[in-house]
Design a protein around this motif. Sequence first.
Motif, PDB file in Angstrom:
ATOM      1  N   ASP A 707       0.833  -1.198   0.000  1.00 50.88           N
ATOM      2  CA  ASP A 707       0.000   0.000   0.000  1.00 50.88           C
ATOM      3  C   ASP A 707       0.865   1.245   0.000  1.00 50.88           C
ATOM      4  OD1 ASP A 707      -2.314  -1.447  -0.029  1.00 50.88           O
ATOM      5  OD2 ASP A 707      -2.721  -1.257   2.113  1.00 50.88           O
ATOM      6  N   ASP A 709       2.200   5.123   0.435  1.00 53.03           N
ATOM      7  CA  ASP A 709       2.249   6.087   1.536  1.00 53.03           C
ATOM      8  C   ASP A 709       1.309   7.241   1.208  1.00 53.03           C
ATOM      9  OD1 ASP A 709       2.857   7.974   3.455  1.00 53.03           O
ATOM     10  OD2 ASP A 709       5.024   7.732   3.284  1.00 53.03           O
ATOM     11  N   PRO A 710       0.350   7.557   2.094  1.00 50.79           N
ATOM     12  CA  PRO A 710      -0.573   8.678   1.818  1.00 50.79           C
ATOM     13  C   PRO A 710       0.151   9.987   1.524  1.00 50.79           C
ATOM     14  CG  PRO A 710      -1.318   7.409   3.706  1.00 50.79           C
ATOM     15  CD  PRO A 710       0.040   6.897   3.366  1.00 50.79           C
ATOM     16  N   ARG A 727      -8.301   6.833  -1.681  1.00 48.62           N
ATOM     17  CA  ARG A 727      -7.052   7.497  -1.301  1.00 48.62           C
ATOM     18  C   ARG A 727      -5.859   6.521  -1.272  1.00 48.62           C
ATOM     19  NH1 ARG A 727      -7.580  12.614   0.223  1.00 48.62           N
ATOM     20  NH2 ARG A 727      -5.575  12.622   1.302  1.00 48.62           N
ATOM     21  N   THR A 728      -6.035   5.377  -0.624  1.00 51.40           N
ATOM     22  CA  THR A 728      -4.930   4.410  -0.578  1.00 51.40           C
ATOM     23  C   THR A 728      -4.624   3.877  -1.973  1.00 51.40           C
ATOM     24  OG1 THR A 728      -5.492   3.757   1.682  1.00 51.40           O
ATOM     25  CG2 THR A 728      -4.161   2.214   0.407  1.00 51.40           C
ATOM     26  N   THR A 732      -1.096   4.211  -3.919  1.00 53.69           N
ATOM     27  CA  THR A 732      -0.406   2.998  -4.372  1.00 53.69           C
ATOM     28  C   THR A 732      -0.051   3.086  -5.855  1.00 53.69           C
ATOM     29  OG1 THR A 732      -1.576   1.672  -2.718  1.00 53.69           O
ATOM     30  CG2 THR A 732      -0.589   0.496  -4.565  1.00 53.69           C
TER      31      THR A 732
END
Length: 773
Positions: A707, A709-710, A727-728, A732
């Motif tokens: 996943d 990193d935001p 968002r994730t 990604t």
Amino acid sequence: MKHISRTILSLMLAVAMLCSLSLTGFAAQNGSGTVLYTNKSQLAEGLTYTNTIYTNPTYGREESFSLELSPTSAVKPMVMACDTIYGGFSISSCIDYAESQGYNVVAAMNADYFNSVKVPLGMVVENGVYKSSPAHEPAVVFLPDGKAQVVAQPQVDITLTNHGSDADPTRSGQTVALGNFNKTRTATGGLVLYSDAFSTVSTRTSGEGWNVRFKILTEEGKMTPATTLELEVTECTEGSEPVYIGDGYLVLSAHADSGYRGEFEKFAVGNKVTLQTTCNDPVLAAAQQVTGCGDILISNGAITDPSAWDKQISGVNPRTVLGIKADGTLLLYVIDGRKANHSGGVSLTMLANELLALGCQWAVNLDGGGSSAMSIRLPGGSTCTTVNSPSDGTERPCGSYLLLVTEEEKTGRPTALHLQQDGALILAGSSMDLNALATDAALYPAALPNDVAIKAESGTMEDAVYHAPKQAAEDVITLRSPTTGAAGTGTIHVIDQVSGLSVKDEAGHNLNAISAEPGTTIQLVPAVYQYGRAVVSTKDAFTYTVEGDVGAISETGLFTAGDQRGLTGAVTIEAGGQKVSIPVKMPVVFTDIQGMWAEPYITALQERGVVNGTSDTTFSPEDTIRRGDFMLMLYNAAGKPEVPADSGFTDIPADAYYAAAVAWAKTQNIAAGMGDGLFDPSGTLTREQAFAFICRALPILNVSYTDGDPAALDAFTDASDLADYARTAAATLIQLQIVSGSDGQLTPKASLTRAQMARILYAALELQVPVQP
């Protein structure tokens, strides 16, 4: 395996009974499992390595790895708790450390259970040095004659007798008795004695407590399970800081809350003290190598009471186990687990039944789960290699290991020959090169004699090329050097039926469909698999046919496209009882993509059969993509797998061209629909919806990822517009460089064009990791 509690076997062992449960799938001689493949290799005189693949009716494919060690072999077992008891090593690090100490390690596997700081739960004796106490756990003793013995209830008692000092004789005659040696100190665990074998840093204790530090006065004094040492008290301290131990010193310690304050007061600086260790078992008392272990599964040729086994770990898991046969042969087993389509693992019941069937008179369960690992120095290698697949995906640091070592001299002179391709699978009628390897008496690589003769029992040899027979066989290959007397054998597994057939192009891309310009050629590269492993095959092992007027194909798989566009057909490849049919389409030319930025992506996906046009000559790259067409592209990219049922959406007609794709997306949890039983296949797809769908499809497309990193979203000024569900996924895809945005924006609410979709999907497919079928 980090493990907190285990049921202790006691007098139940005296009434151990044969378990009546039948084996349900372990590599089975007397069970219902079916052996698919087994290969034995003699690594040294008296040391044999076996790899077995078998099926389990419940858990499918299973794989095990074993070593059989004769007590007469020059290879001997050795227990090592890493460099110190505290801390742990991976199996490779432990082997490296042992070799740095001068040991010739030819194999290793994990041994005892351990706690959160990698301190073994049970007993450790390493080369005669007592390094950790039994703590009520069973133990395995390795004897000088190469045999082993299980001790169900080992006990080592430590007594400290104070003789006082000339200046202060008042404490003379006072004694302290304890059993804990080099264990983690706790508030309820009582007294613990430490040597520098525990840690070269300190006692590693925490919390308030007290410590008595002793200097060992006995010359070359070392701790053993039965010894007497003369000591002198050098320090008596209290506090929360751990205490440095040091070479030639011991530390007696207890937590302040443990209730042993009175024992501390029995010592003063300058007191002379006698330490005595006594053992309840004469074999244990003289032991040079001891490891703690888990449940005793077999005792005196009978399976013990399963109700006494540790219920926390009795189910299906990866396993490490040690068995002892009647003649003293050691059986060291590791079984992989927790890996779908590779190996599920086995239960303790399955394990006990199999070891009994293999002739074990005694068997103990060692630490399993993610700890299970076996490393072997295979012929030709200068270092050990982990042969199994630990369930963590990497080697887990453990508290102790069982090493197999030899004191034979490293000479470089060949004493044994080995087949480099030992255990290989080959399709009947195919050919392969065979190579010989030589090892010296120490199992290190040796110079290969120039007169090695290689002979096959069933196939034929022509120079160094092996030609497999036309029928299935386990072909024994013999190797011999007349001048040196070095010899050996290997096995080639000739099969005529395989479980999988895949086809790639020369660039290594999976060929799920062929789209070729008139007159162009594509070299098909087929491969066959069995039991999840590659099978050697030569080009003449495959047959090719072409359906339709789309082109022709040679006997070696070179496809030449015809000269007429718009036609469809198929190429069929057959081998080993398997058949793969690849659709062929003579592509039309999309006149509306020529010269645009997306042309190479659209063309590449068209050639792979992933995208189609909106007409015979157009792709409509700037049109927004519809939800149904999006799923169809993903489905094509995944290879059009079979779908067991329809989607269940009320707005998806059964005969719709995208029906199978939508059903596939639903079963794979890529898309759940719009609610109320609707999918809205004609609806416009937003960019953030596409991000989420593609991210969910990555595992199916064989793209490895973690996943994102935001923080990756911070580079885009409109990142706050992203819906939470996307968002994730967006982070990604940005991390994988599948999505890059435009002018610093992601425009998540905007519609996705067909050209943009082609670019994103092409980038994802370029990250595919090849997977064997």
